[in-house]
Motif scaffolding. Structure first.
Motif, PDB file in Angstrom:
ATOM      1  N   ILE A 108      24.274  49.269  -6.241  1.00  0.00           N
ATOM      2  CA  ILE A 108      24.193  50.840  -6.421  1.00  0.00           C
ATOM      3  C   ILE A 108      25.552  51.094  -6.873  1.00  0.00           C
ATOM      4  O   ILE A 108      25.399  51.973  -7.754  1.00  0.00           O
ATOM      5  N   THR A 112      25.412  52.823 -10.705  1.00  0.00           N
ATOM      6  CA  THR A 112      25.754  54.213 -10.696  1.00  0.00           C
ATOM      7  C   THR A 112      26.943  54.739 -10.515  1.00  0.00           C
ATOM      8  O   THR A 112      27.341  55.954 -11.060  1.00  0.00           O
ATOM      9  N   TYR A 124      20.903  54.283  -0.753  1.00  0.00           N
ATOM     10  CA  TYR A 124      20.658  52.945  -0.027  1.00  0.00           C
ATOM     11  C   TYR A 124      19.525  52.916   0.460  1.00  0.00           C
ATOM     12  O   TYR A 124      18.404  52.153   0.495  1.00  0.00           O
ATOM     13  N   LEU A 213      16.488  53.421  -9.558  1.00  0.00           N
ATOM     14  CA  LEU A 213      17.649  53.456  -9.091  1.00  0.00           C
ATOM     15  C   LEU A 213      18.365  54.659  -9.862  1.00  0.00           C
ATOM     16  O   LEU A 213      18.947  55.678  -9.187  1.00  0.00           O
ATOM     17  N   ALA A 217      19.641  58.241  -8.750  1.00  0.00           N
ATOM     18  CA  ALA A 217      21.084  58.542  -8.657  1.00  0.00           C
ATOM     19  C   ALA A 217      21.418  59.886  -9.503  1.00  0.00           C
ATOM     20  O   ALA A 217      22.282  60.651  -9.209  1.00  0.00           O
TER      21      ALA A 217
END
Length: 355
Positions: A108, A112, A124, A213, A217
């Motif tokens: 992550i 990001t 997460y 993801l 984000a």
């Protein structure tokens, strides 16, 4: 992709990843693609084999080897004694869940730019809950609902959905499109074709993870504060708090459900929001949408549809039947509608609340 040949392994200079040969599944396809999002594994070759001696040469092994050992970087879940679950969950992990549990926060951060802290921890957990856990359940044979409970309730599917999942798409990559030619090919050629299909499957499922993801984000996570502010201000628009007004379109549903669960509801205020209003765009004279709030985890069911007489009606006819000028449309399913102005959308929402 390497299959045991040292010459092929030299094409990429990262640490060697190992997984099993033969029929492949979504969990190891995802596990491999997630690892390759990290700088350590960006240029890692992959060997697909069940040969223990070749697996010993691998830096990291997923979904094969009958061992789970973080220090040795062995991430298999097939051994009888394996019972590991993601923190706060009860689904036994697959190779996808194992890799995510150990490397997810680093992945992550890498993708990001989020640094360790509350936002990273929230994301997460969210990615595991909404994306990864289904891979774990699928590979471990866990049903969404208890089959016995479904049977006893007399419930039956309205249509077959087995081919409508990421797992089913990955499974399709297992099958060669040139079966008639297989008899003339060497064992090495057939293995290379299988490896190529796995590579394509892993790339596909990795792209789905990446989209999930980055969207969470860039849109879902920042929306939290806006939805919280709108929730706190909802009594400005309806004395019972049944209408939520957002400054723009955003992912609001998860945040709303969480706020309703965690908030103390004053006397006289409704426990749940029924409709959410938001502008179609950021233009000054944009139209406004009214969205019925879905029942949590309820699929296409809403807490309260827009009124039946409005469903499937547009423009002047909608204005007439609703009694609110500026009507644009209401979907035939009653989950969303529109008005030319904010005041019109708000008036529609208020009427719908009491219909």
């Amino acid at each position: 992709m390497a299959t045991g040949s040292p010459a092929k392994r030299q094409k990429m200079d990262g640490p060697l990843i190992g997984t099993h040969s033969g029929h492949f599944h979504a969990d190891e396809a995802l596990a491999v693609s997630m690892l390759r999002l990290l700088p350590t594994y960006k240029n890692s070759p992959l060997v697909r084999t069940r040969d223990p001696e070749i697996l010993k040469t691998c830096h990291t092994v997923v979904d094969v080897g009958a061992a789970y050992d973080e220090n040795a970087r062995h991430f298999d879940h097939h051994q009888r004694e394996f019972t590991t679950v993601f923190p706060g969950h009860s689904t036994k992990l697959s190779s996808a869940g194992l890799v995510y549990m150990h490397f997810g926060k680093d992945i992550i951060s890498e993708v990001t730019g989020l640094q360790p802290g509350a936002d990273l921890d929230i994301l997460y957990e969210k990615i595991y809950t909404d994306f990864i856990e289904a891979f774990d359940a699928n590979d471990n044979g866990v049903n969404v609902f208890d089959p016995k409970a479904v049977e006893s309730a007399g419930l039956a599917k309205k249509f077959e959905d087995r081919g409508f999942s990421i797992a089913s798409v990955v499974n399709r990559y297992n099958y060669s499109t040139s079966k008639g030619d297989d008899a003339s090919k060497s064992k090495e050629q057939l293995q290379q074709e299988e490896d190529d299909r796995f590579s394509r499957a892993s790339q596909f499922v990795g792209e789905q993870f990446y989209i999930e993801l980055t969207d969470r984000a860039s849109a879902w996570l920042p929306a939290r504060n806006n939805v919280k502010r709108a929730y706190e201000e909802r009594l400005q628009y309806d004395s019972q708090g049944r209408i939520l007004v957002l400054p723009e379109g955003m992912p609001w549903a998860d945040h709303l459900y969480t706020l309703e669960k965690e908030s103390s509801i004053p006397e006289g205020v409704a426990p749940q929001v029924l409709y959410v209003l938001f502008p179609e765009s950021t233009e000054p004279d944009t139209k406004w949408r009214i969205r019925a709030v879905s029942k949590e985890n309820g699929g296409f069911q809403n807490r309260k549809d827009l009124p039946d007489p409005w469903k499937g009606v547009r423009d002047d006819q909608l204005s007439e039947v609703s009694g609110v000028p500026g009507g644009v449309f209401v979907h035939a399913a009653g989950f969303i509608g529109g008005n030319k102005t904010f005041d019109g959308a708000l008036a529609m929402a208020k009427k719908a609340c009491d219909f």
